[in-house]
Design an enzyme around this catalytic site. Structure first.
Site, PDB file in Angstrom:
ATOM      1  N   GLU A 226       0.379   4.047   3.045  1.00  0.00           N
ATOM      2  CA  GLU A 226      -0.638   3.228   2.375  1.00  0.00           C
ATOM      3  C   GLU A 226      -0.218   1.764   2.403  1.00  0.00           C
ATOM      4  OE1 GLU A 226      -3.414   2.632   1.493  1.00  0.00           O
ATOM      5  OE2 GLU A 226      -4.116   3.628  -0.303  1.00  0.00           O
ATOM      6  N   ASP A 227      -1.197   0.881   2.357  1.00  0.00           N
ATOM      7  CA  ASP A 227      -0.867  -0.552   2.292  1.00  0.00           C
ATOM      8  C   ASP A 227      -0.366  -0.937   0.902  1.00  0.00           C
ATOM      9  OD1 ASP A 227      -3.395  -0.058   1.213  1.00  0.00           O
ATOM     10  OD2 ASP A 227      -4.371  -1.761   2.171  1.00  0.00           O
TER      11      ASP A 227
ATOM     12  N   ARG B 161      -6.689  -9.960   7.241  1.00  0.00           N
ATOM     13  CA  ARG B 161      -5.825  -8.835   7.617  1.00  0.00           C
ATOM     14  C   ARG B 161      -4.781  -9.239   8.657  1.00  0.00           C
ATOM     15  NH1 ARG B 161      -8.068  -4.014   5.571  1.00  0.00           N
ATOM     16  NH2 ARG B 161     -10.328  -3.900   5.585  1.00  0.00           N
TER      17      ARG B 161
ATOM     18  N   ASP C 259      -2.361   0.583  -6.181  1.00  0.00           N
ATOM     19  CA  ASP C 259      -2.892  -0.248  -7.260  1.00  0.00           C
ATOM     20  C   ASP C 259      -3.145   0.692  -8.452  1.00  0.00           C
ATOM     21  OD1 ASP C 259      -4.090  -2.758  -8.170  1.00  0.00           O
ATOM     22  OD2 ASP C 259      -6.017  -1.813  -7.859  1.00  0.00           O
TER      23      ASP C 259
ATOM     24  N   PHE D 193      -3.955 -10.338  -6.670  1.00  0.00           N
ATOM     25  CA  PHE D 193      -4.700  -9.834  -5.520  1.00  0.00           C
ATOM     26  C   PHE D 193      -4.077 -10.463  -4.281  1.00  0.00           C
ATOM     27  CE2 PHE D 193      -7.936  -9.406  -2.343  1.00  0.00           C
ATOM     28  CZ  PHE D 193      -8.291  -8.084  -2.515  1.00  0.00           C
TER      29      PHE D 193
HETATM   30  P1  IMP Z   1      -5.968   2.275  -5.635  1.00  0.00           P
HETATM   31  O1  IMP Z   1      -6.758   3.488  -5.312  1.00  0.00           O
HETATM   32  O2  IMP Z   1      -6.516   1.532  -6.812  1.00  0.00           O
HETATM   33  O3  IMP Z   1      -4.481   2.529  -5.784  1.00  0.00           O
HETATM   34  O4  IMP Z   1      -6.231   1.224  -4.529  1.00  0.00           O
HETATM   35  C1  IMP Z   1      -5.730   1.276  -3.348  1.00  0.00           C
HETATM   36  C2  IMP Z   1      -6.526   0.496  -2.326  1.00  0.00           C
HETATM   37  O5  IMP Z   1      -7.198  -0.664  -2.840  1.00  0.00           O
HETATM   38  C3  IMP Z   1      -5.499  -0.012  -1.383  1.00  0.00           C
HETATM   39  O6  IMP Z   1      -5.251   0.930  -0.385  1.00  0.00           O
HETATM   40  C4  IMP Z   1      -6.123  -1.286  -0.863  1.00  0.00           C
HETATM   41  O7  IMP Z   1      -6.894  -0.985   0.261  1.00  0.00           O
HETATM   42  C5  IMP Z   1      -6.984  -1.793  -2.003  1.00  0.00           C
HETATM   43  N1  IMP Z   1      -6.254  -2.843  -2.761  1.00  0.00           N
HETATM   44  C6  IMP Z   1      -5.631  -2.733  -3.959  1.00  0.00           C
HETATM   45  N2  IMP Z   1      -5.063  -3.886  -4.338  1.00  0.00           N
HETATM   46  C7  IMP Z   1      -5.292  -4.764  -3.339  1.00  0.00           C
HETATM   47  C8  IMP Z   1      -4.922  -6.145  -3.120  1.00  0.00           C
HETATM   48  O8  IMP Z   1      -4.238  -6.826  -3.922  1.00  0.00           O
HETATM   49  N3  IMP Z   1      -5.353  -6.690  -1.959  1.00  0.00           N
HETATM   50  C9  IMP Z   1      -6.087  -6.004  -1.029  1.00  0.00           C
HETATM   51  N4  IMP Z   1      -6.444  -4.726  -1.187  1.00  0.00           N
HETATM   52  C10 IMP Z   1      -6.055  -4.099  -2.336  1.00  0.00           C
HETATM   53 MG    MG Z   2      -5.495   1.131   1.495  1.00  0.00          MG
END
Ligand code: IMP
Ligand code: MG
Length: 173
Positions: A99-100, A165, A103, A152
Site C-alpha cells: 500500500e502507499d 504522483r 490512513d 495530506f
Molecule cells: P485508508 O483506507 O483511509 O487507510 O486510506 C488509504 C488510501 O487513501 C490510501 O491508499 C491512499 O490512496 C489514500 N490516502 C490517504 N491519505 C493520503 C494522503 O495523505 N495523500 C494521498 N492519498 C492518501
Molecule cells: Mg492506496
C-alpha cells in the site's frame, strides 16, 4: 511544474526514500529466504513504491494488482471501492499487500479480510507511509517505510485529484 513549485514542501527526499526502500527490500529478502512471494500492489497509489520495492527484493517475486479507492481530493469518503477482478490465485501463497499509505486503515482492513479468506500460506502488509494518528480500525503494517504526522501528502505515487504522483519525493500540500 514550475508554477506548482511553491505549492508544496518536501517532507521526505528522494535519497531518503531510496535508502529506506532498499532497507525494506533487504529485510523482506532475508525474512522470506527460500520462499516465493506474491506482492499485491494496490492501484494506483502504490505502483511506484511497489516497482522500486520489487526490484530491491532478492527472492523470487510475482506481482499482482488490485484497484482500491477511498479518497476524493484530500478527504476520505469513508467507504472503500475495490475492484477484485484479475487477482492472481492466492491459495497457499506467501502474499504481501503493498500500500502507499495507511490512513484510517479501512482499505487494508477490507483487503486483508478478503485475501485472508482465500487461504494464503501467509499474509503481511507493507505500507510506504503510515499515519497512525488517523486510524479508525485496528490495522498495523508489518513493514512500513515512514511514519508521518497527520498531513495530506503527495508524490512517489500519491496524488491529489490525480496530480503529483510523478514527484520523486514526498511533499505536503
Ligand atoms: P485508508 O483506507 O483511509 O487507510 O486510506 C488509504 C488510501 O487513501 C490510501 O491508499 C491512499 O490512496 C489514500 N490516502 C490517504 N491519505 C493520503 C494522503 O495523505 N495523500 C494521498 N492519498 C492518501
Ligand atoms: Mg492506496
Amino acid at each position: 511544474m514550475a508554477a506548482e513549485k511553491n505549492k508544496y514542501t518536501v517532507l521526505i527526499s528522494e535519497e531518503e526514500i531510496s535508502r529506506r526502500v532498499k532497507e525494506l527490500g533487504e529485510q523482506i529478502s532475508s525474512e522470506y529466504s527460500g520462499k516465493e512471494i506474491l506482492l499485491i500492489c494496490t492501484l494506483k497509489g502504490a505502483v511506484i513504491f511497489a516497482s522500486d520495492l520489487a526490484r530491491s527484493i532478492k527472492v523470487p517475486c510475482e506481482l499482482g494488482f488490485i484497484k482500491a479507492k477511498s479518497y476524493a481530493g484530500d478527504h476520505t469518503t469513508g467507504s472503500v471501492d475495490i475492484n477484485f477482478e484479475d487477482i492472481p490465485d492466492i491459495k497457499g501463497r506467501h502474499i504481501i499487500i503493498v500500500e502507499d499509505i495507511i490512513d484510517t486503515g479501512l482499505t487494508l482492513k477490507k483487503l486483508s479480510e478478503y485475501f485472508w479468506a482465500k487461504g494464503p500460506a501467509s499474509m503481511k502488509i507493507c505500507a510506504f507511509l503510515d499515519k497512525p494518528s488517523r486510524r479508525k480500525v485496528d490495522i498495523k503494517a508489518d513493514y512500513a517505510g515512514f511514519e508521518i504526522e497527520d498531513h495530506f501528502v503527495v508524490g512517489y505515487g500519491l496524488d491529489h485529484n490525480e496530480r503529483f504522483r510523478n514527484l520523486p519525493f514526498i511533499a505536503k500540500l
